[in-house]
Each structure stands twice: as C-alpha cells, then as structure tokens.
Design a protein around this motif. Structure first.
Motif, PDB file in Angstrom:
ATOM      1  N   ILE A 122       0.830  -1.209   0.000  1.00 31.44           N
ATOM      2  CA  ILE A 122       0.000   0.000   0.000  1.00 31.44           C
ATOM      3  C   ILE A 122       0.862   1.256   0.000  1.00 31.44           C
ATOM      4  O   ILE A 122       0.676   2.163  -0.815  1.00 31.44           O
ATOM      5  N   PHE A 123       1.859   1.321   0.906  1.00 31.67           N
ATOM      6  CA  PHE A 123       2.677   2.534   0.998  1.00 31.67           C
ATOM      7  C   PHE A 123       3.596   2.712  -0.208  1.00 31.67           C
ATOM      8  O   PHE A 123       3.837   3.833  -0.654  1.00 31.67           O
ATOM      9  N   ALA A 162       2.920   1.677  -3.254  1.00 33.42           N
ATOM     10  CA  ALA A 162       2.035   2.117  -4.340  1.00 33.42           C
ATOM     11  C   ALA A 162       1.652   3.585  -4.162  1.00 33.42           C
ATOM     12  O   ALA A 162       1.669   4.354  -5.134  1.00 33.42           O
ATOM     13  N   LEU A 163       1.326   3.990  -2.952  1.00 28.65           N
ATOM     14  CA  LEU A 163       0.973   5.399  -2.713  1.00 28.65           C
ATOM     15  C   LEU A 163       2.163   6.319  -2.995  1.00 28.65           C
ATOM     16  O   LEU A 163       2.001   7.406  -3.558  1.00 28.65           O
ATOM     17  N   GLY A 164       3.354   5.901  -2.595  1.00 28.25           N
ATOM     18  CA  GLY A 164       4.545   6.699  -2.870  1.00 28.25           C
ATOM     19  C   GLY A 164       4.803   6.839  -4.358  1.00 28.25           C
ATOM     20  O   GLY A 164       5.136   7.922  -4.849  1.00 28.25           O
ATOM     21  N   ILE A 173       2.556   6.489  -6.828  1.00 24.04           N
ATOM     22  CA  ILE A 173       1.466   7.170  -7.520  1.00 24.04           C
ATOM     23  C   ILE A 173       1.522   8.687  -7.307  1.00 24.04           C
ATOM     24  O   ILE A 173       0.998   9.449  -8.106  1.00 24.04           O
ATOM     25  N   THR A 174       2.175   9.142  -6.246  1.00 21.90           N
ATOM     26  CA  THR A 174       2.341  10.578  -6.029  1.00 21.90           C
ATOM     27  C   THR A 174       3.536  11.126  -6.798  1.00 21.90           C
ATOM     28  O   THR A 174       3.814  12.312  -6.717  1.00 21.90           O
ATOM     29  N   SER A 191       6.660  10.801  -6.246  1.00 19.61           N
ATOM     30  CA  SER A 191       7.641  11.330  -5.305  1.00 19.61           C
ATOM     31  C   SER A 191       8.970  10.578  -5.450  1.00 19.61           C
ATOM     32  O   SER A 191       9.182   9.565  -4.814  1.00 19.61           O
ATOM     33  N   ILE A 236       1.663   0.018 -11.137  1.00 22.17           N
ATOM     34  CA  ILE A 236       1.630   1.481 -11.224  1.00 22.17           C
ATOM     35  C   ILE A 236       1.969   1.935 -12.644  1.00 22.17           C
ATOM     36  O   ILE A 236       1.373   2.893 -13.151  1.00 22.17           O
TER      37      ILE A 236
END
Length: 193
Positions: free
Chosen positions: A6-7, A9-11, A13-14, A16, A62
């Motif tokens: 989860i983290f 993927a979130l990183g 997708i932003t 960053s 991603i």
C-alpha cells in the motif's frame, strides 16, 4: 507485506522520487546491517526476495495504471523529461547555492525563520521560493545556530547507533535515522522528521 504494498504504491502514484529513493536507500542499508548480524541469513534473504518481488509487482501495476508516465518521471522512459532525469533537481541546486550565499552574508544569526523565501528572489532566483533542502534552509535562516542544530541531529543519530541494543532495535534506528537525513536532503521538513 500488505502495508508495504500500500505505501509503496501510494509513494509511486504521487510521483515522489525523493521519498521513494530515500526509503529504498534507508531500507537497503538497514536490511544489509540486519543480514550481517542475524544468524538466520536464509530466512532474511528469502524475506528480502519476497519484498523485492512484491515491489516489482507493485511497480508494474503502477506503470500500467499511469500508462507509463511514471517511467518517464523516474527517467526510464524515452522523453524529454526522462532524458534530463540525472540533472533535474527542480531548482534545488540553485536554491542551495543561494542559501549558502545568504548564510555567508548572515553567518551569525541567519535571516530568521521563513525570511529566506523572499531573499532568494533578491539573490538571483527570480521569484520567491521555498527551500527544497532542509540543510541549506537551516543555514540561511538560522546561521551558526542552524549549523549547530544540524550537528546535534547527526550526534543524536550517531549516539543512538553506537548504543548497545538488539539487532532488530538497531535495524529500526538505522532505517528511520537514514530516512530522516535523506528526506531532509530533498525536502525541507526537519520538524516532521
């Protein structure tokens, strides 16, 4: 593994880059320490392989989700942006240079918290801009006290790493200590760290 997926993927997708690279470097250093100090090397290697496999799967998902744009962001795809990936610091190098000039001009007290934003325009950046690097911001805005606070942060990390403790505790200290120092290198967020 689910939280890691989860983290990660979130990183991604932003978009960053700094956050992802800081995390990967911190995690790699901490895992390297842990492998050399743990008796169950085969178990650690298998877990590392599992994490690597999950990371590759998340990356591919991603890439599919963003239609390959994420690859251009990380300099893998063939685009104008990807071609200049190595040199693209989004103005950080110029801001860093200007902050050092401000520090030299105001070495004892600095210019005060938040005041360097306006001064960067006068020192040649062309517009008001916030610092992207905590290290230069500390010097420009706090002068010698900023340098002292940076040295204190380093001293605290070193003192924590040299204290005797279990390998799992040292693993946590390494990963979060390096994450804080690396994050401050691409983002001005000392208080958060």
């Amino acid at each position: 593994l689910l939280v890691l997926i989860i983290f990660f993927a979130l990183g991604l997708i932003t978009f960053s880059r700094g956050g992802i690279f800081a995390t990967i470097i911190s995690f790699a250093c901490a895992i390297s320490f842990y492998i050399f100090h743990d008796q169950k090397k085969l178990q650690i290697i298998s877990k590392g392989f599992g994490i690597f496999t999950v990371s590759i799967i998340v990356w591919m998902a991603i890439v599919s989700l963003t239609d390959g744009v994420i690859m251009q962001r990380y300099g893998i795809g063939k685009s104008e942006y990807g071609d200049r990936f190595i040199l693209d610091l989004t103005g950080r190098a110029q801001i860093y240079k200007i902050d050092l000039e401000i520090f030299i001009d105001h070495i004892f007290t600095g210019v005060g918290p938040g005041q360097a934003n306006e001064l960067r325009e006068k020192y040649g950046y062309g517009k008001k801009v916030s610092a992207h690097t905590e290290y230069s911001r500390m010097l420009a805005e706090h002068g010698l006290l900023g340098l002292l606070s940076f040295l204190i942060l380093i001293a605290v990390l070193i003192s924590q790493l040299t204290k005797p403790c279990s390998p799992s505790n040292k693993f946590i200290k390494i990963i979060f200590g390096l994450l804080a120092l690396l994050t401050m290198g691409h983002s001005a967020m000392r208080i958060a760290m």
